[in-house]
Design an enzyme around this catalytic site. Structure first.
Site, mmCIF file in Angstrom:
data_model
loop_
_atom_site.group_PDB
_atom_site.id
_atom_site.type_symbol
_atom_site.label_atom_id
_atom_site.label_comp_id
_atom_site.label_asym_id
_atom_site.label_seq_id
_atom_site.Cartn_x
_atom_site.Cartn_y
_atom_site.Cartn_z
ATOM 1 N N LYS A 293 0.085 3.614 -2.747
ATOM 2 C CA LYS A 293 -1.000 4.591 -2.657
ATOM 3 C C LYS A 293 -0.466 6.018 -2.601
ATOM 4 C CE LYS A 293 -4.621 1.728 -0.496
ATOM 5 N NZ LYS A 293 -4.054 0.378 -0.432
ATOM 6 N N SER B 154 -6.029 2.667 4.711
ATOM 7 C CA SER B 154 -5.443 2.032 3.527
ATOM 8 C C SER B 154 -6.521 1.320 2.725
ATOM 9 C CB SER B 154 -4.337 1.049 3.932
ATOM 10 O OG SER B 154 -3.428 0.847 2.891
ATOM 11 N N SER C 52 0.793 -1.231 0.000
ATOM 12 C CA SER C 52 0.000 0.000 0.000
ATOM 13 C C SER C 52 0.823 1.277 0.000
ATOM 14 C CB SER C 52 -0.952 0.013 1.195
ATOM 15 O OG SER C 52 -2.055 -0.830 0.947
#
Length: 437
Positions: free
Chosen positions: A95, A150, A92
């Site tokens: 991101k 997340s 993640s």
């Protein structure tokens, strides 16, 4: 939880690299040395890179991360690193690139009603903030879902607002190129484990540095808790809400920590990029895939402690590249330009047997990109330096908890096979055009 094998079959790797070199028509030395290492030659080396001066503190002794980097956010000086350009699954932390790409496009107060299709096809085991279909959400709430929880569901909704997953992935790849993050290959905007999706400690640090220049990005990544819109209470008919908390375990605990993003998947292990400020100086740190999941925070904190103590007592071993301002420079660089020499060298230590299948495909993509360029510019041999991102595949095993998941199904694998065949046909066609009188 199943674990990804760390064993590398060297003969298979060597064969794949040889196939890539033969496809490009370049000798091995050219394929390895044609393009310099982004950020400086030392960052392409596999061992720990540090240049201490008199009185410099020793690096922390308990560093198990396969790749890490600590840098000065203002000057861009890299104070120390290990395997800075090693291509690894980012989880993640990818991101951050998603936010760098999409966050400036929508006003934070804009409301968007979520359609059911926007929550479809989330990877099994994905981390979710809890978005409900057919209800409105403000953009700022969606971004809190991205940064604090997340939430892959929040990423998918924002990506659909941005024109869809495919368009968002393409824009993220272009954004990576403009930031000179040439180890990064984007397949999914949320960091979910996908074949070929990789980044590096160097690139993740670039994403964090760029993001922190945006006030909204900085505010979201530093938020510890927030209220998030829930469903509709059947009794009262009123919209409910619930608390969400940032999964970054250093936030609020490490002195001066600003953010930025953590992640975990089976293939990536733990990943973390953080920024902290002390005495007017901001340092960035990235740690990827330590031996144990929880130690990513301890190792990041110890590197930040070392960095603040080492300022002025070490010489930089490299630098963080600045964003390319000239769009034509971005086009000429091409996505992944610069990835070939150091990423392939280090991928030999990182990939399993399945990964080198994708490297061979990467060779075909290199040829395709160079061939198209030559068709429009001048006749002649394919230039090995004109490279697109080299997809790197990792074996997918098991499910995950934080920041994404594995278990991509057979349907996507079949699509990948069909796409590979289509690439092969396109490459063959390009080669015929290149050799046409």
């Amino acid at each position: 939880m199943q674990q990804r094998s760390h064993h590398v079959r060297r003969p298979a790797a060597a064969s794949a690299v040889a196939a890539l070199v033969l496809a490009s028509g370049a000798p091995a030395a050219t394929a390895q040395d044609a393009v310099g290492v982004v950020g400086g030659e030392r960052l392409g080396r596999p061992a720990v890179q540090v240049a201490p001066l008199a009185g410099a503190p020793a690096l922390p002794s308990a560093l198990t991360g396969r790749s890490w980097l600590v840098a000065d956010a203002a000057t861009g000086e890299v104070l120390a690193a290990q395997n800075a350009h090693l291509p690894l699954p980012p989880a993640s932390t990818l991101k951050m690139l998603f936010a760098d790409t999409v966050l400036p496009k929508f006003d934070r107060s804009l409301e968007h009603r979520v359609a059911p299709a926007e929550l479809a096809n989330l990877g099994a085991g994905s981390s979710l903030v809890g978005i409900k279909e057919n209800l409105p959400y403000r953009v700022e709430d969606l971004w809190r879902g991205v940064f604090l929880s997340s939430g892959n569901d929040a990423v998918h909704v924002l990506a659909h607002m941005n024109g869809g997953l495919a368009q968002t992935v393409a824009q993220m790849q272009a954004r990576a190129v403009s930031l000179q993050a040439r180890d990064t290959h984007v397949v999914s905007p949320d960091g979910y484990d996908m074949d070929g999706q990789v980044s590096s400690a160097y690139d993740l640090t670039l994403f964090a540095r760029a993001g922190l220049r945006n006030a909204d990005f900085r505010a979201y990544c530093s938020t510890r808790t927030a209220r998030f819109p829930g469903g509709v209470d059947k009794t009262t008919g009123q919209r409910t809400s619930f608390d969400i908390a940032n999964t970054d375990r250093l936030l609020g605990k490490y002195p001066g920590l600003i953010g930025v993003k953590n992640g975990y998947t089976t293939n990536a292990g733990s990943t973390f990029t953080g920024a902290a400020e002390r005495n007017g100086r901001t340092l960035l740190v990235t740690v990827m895939h330590p031996e144990a999941q929880a130690t990513v925070y301890d190792e990041a904190a110890s590197l930040l402690d070392w960095g603040f103590a080492a300022v002025g007592k070490v010489q930089p071993v490299g630098h963080l590249a600045e964003e390319l301002a000239d769009p034509s420079a971005v086009e000429s660089a091409g996505p992944g330009s610069g990835v070939l020499p150091h990423a392939i060298r280090q991928a030999d230590r990182a990939l399993g047997p399945g990964g080198w299948t994708a490297v061979a495909l990467g060779g075909a993509l290199v040829l395709l990109a160079a061939g198209r360029s030559m068709i429009h510019r001048r006749p002649g041999p394919v230039a090995a330096a004109e490279a697109v991102p080299v997809p790197v595949a990792f074996t997918r095993t098991g499910a995950t908890a934080l920041g994404g998941s594995t278990a991509v199904g057979g349907r996507r694998r079949r699509r990948s096979v069909r796409a590979a065949r289509a690439v092969r046909r396109t490459v063959d066609s390009a080669r015929r055009r290149l050799h046409r009188p």
